[in-house]
Design a protein around this motif. Structure first.
Motif, short mmCIF file in Angstrom:
data_model
loop_
_atom_site.label_atom_id
_atom_site.label_comp_id
_atom_site.label_asym_id
_atom_site.label_seq_id
_atom_site.Cartn_x
_atom_site.Cartn_y
_atom_site.Cartn_z
N LEU A 143 0.84 -1.20 0.00
CA LEU A 143 0.00 0.00 0.00
C LEU A 143 0.88 1.25 0.00
O LEU A 143 0.54 2.25 -0.64
N ARG A 144 2.00 1.19 0.67
CA ARG A 144 2.95 2.32 0.68
C ARG A 144 3.45 2.61 -0.74
O ARG A 144 3.52 3.75 -1.16
N ASN A 145 3.79 1.53 -1.46
CA ASN A 145 4.24 1.70 -2.85
C ASN A 145 3.13 2.30 -3.71
O ASN A 145 3.39 3.17 -4.54
N LEU A 146 1.90 1.83 -3.51
CA LEU A 146 0.75 2.38 -4.26
C LEU A 146 0.56 3.86 -3.91
O LEU A 146 0.33 4.69 -4.80
N GLN A 147 0.67 4.19 -2.65
CA GLN A 147 0.52 5.57 -2.18
C GLN A 147 1.50 6.50 -2.89
O GLN A 147 1.12 7.55 -3.41
N ILE A 148 2.75 6.11 -2.91
CA ILE A 148 3.79 6.93 -3.53
C ILE A 148 3.55 7.04 -5.04
O ILE A 148 3.65 8.12 -5.62
N ARG A 149 3.19 5.92 -5.68
CA ARG A 149 2.96 5.92 -7.13
C ARG A 149 1.76 6.78 -7.49
O ARG A 149 1.80 7.57 -8.44
N MET A 150 0.67 6.68 -6.72
CA MET A 150 -0.53 7.47 -7.01
C MET A 150 -0.25 8.96 -6.88
O MET A 150 -0.69 9.76 -7.71
N ALA A 151 0.47 9.36 -5.84
CA ALA A 151 0.79 10.78 -5.66
C ALA A 151 1.64 11.28 -6.83
O ALA A 151 1.36 12.35 -7.40
N SER A 152 2.64 10.52 -7.21
CA SER A 152 3.52 10.92 -8.31
C SER A 152 2.76 11.01 -9.63
O SER A 152 2.88 12.01 -10.36
N GLU A 153 1.98 9.99 -9.93
CA GLU A 153 1.25 9.98 -11.20
C GLU A 153 0.20 11.09 -11.25
O GLU A 153 0.04 11.76 -12.27
N GLU A 154 -0.51 11.31 -10.14
CA GLU A 154 -1.53 12.37 -10.12
C GLU A 154 -0.89 13.74 -10.31
O GLU A 154 -1.40 14.57 -11.06
N ASN A 155 0.22 13.99 -9.64
CA ASN A 155 0.89 15.29 -9.80
C ASN A 155 1.41 15.48 -11.21
O ASN A 155 1.33 16.59 -11.76
#
Length: 191
Positions: A114-126
């Motif tokens: 979930l931590r990896n998903l969290q970081i990926r989602m923030a990066s992709e959204e930005n």
């Protein structure tokens, strides 16, 4: 081929549903004139996305019909469920600068995936926001003089006006930045 056909139908229904949700939120929030300009640009990108989906179903290639902002908007739609889920768990929030950022939360401590998903989602959204806001800046005469940072702040205000009450937004109190629920900031804005 049949799966592709159904995918397109589901995709079109998804876009229409998201557009309807955005329009309802817009009517309730009474945005400012400059916010309405940005909303109009997002709606235009959503219409282009719907057009591109229709064109693809008629045999046009992606490169012929999709601009970078339309691709970014499609990507945002694809990631929306994960982002909402992470926001509801208090694992993602909107920074003072208007960026989506990871927040330490209980769910992350228990699950590294979930931590990896969290970081990926923030990066992709930005990244998607940057692409869209850069195109908005190029296309809209009233928004072209704003810096990208100012557009991110404007986007943050739009997100705040439609945010669920438990979603987290960063705010500054003196030199300190703290996280507060959207409902608190929404109440302050109306007072």
């Amino acid at each position: 081929m049949i799966q592709q056909k159904y995918f397109l139908h589901y995709f079109i229904v998804l876009i229409l549903t998201l557009s309807a949700c955005i329009k309802v939120a817009i009517n309730l929030a009474t945005p400012t004139a400059i916010e309405r300009q940005m909303i109009g640009e997002y709606q235009q990108i959503d219409e282009e996305l719907l057009y591109a989906a229709t064109a693809r179903s008629q045999g046009f290639s992606d490169s012929e019909e999709m601009t970078k902002s339309v691709e970014a908007r499609l990507h945002q739609s694809y990631n929306l469920d994960d982002i909402i889920s992470l926001k509801e768990q208090g694992c993602l929030g909107e920074s003072v600068e208007g960026k989506l950022i990871p927040i330490e939360c209980e769910a992350i401590k228990k699950n590294m995936d979930l931590r990896n998903l969290q970081i990926r989602m923030a990066s992709e959204e930005n990244n998607d926001r940057t692409i869209i806001l850069e195109e908005v800046k190029k296309k809209n005469k009233l928004l072209k003089d704003l810096t990208l940072s100012e557009l991110f702040l404007l986007h943050r205000q739009l997100l705040l006006s439609t945010a669920l009450e438990n979603q987290l937004f960063e705010t500054a109190e003196g030199d300190k930045k703290i996280w507060v629920n959207a409902s608190k900031l929404q109440q302050e804005k109306t007072q």
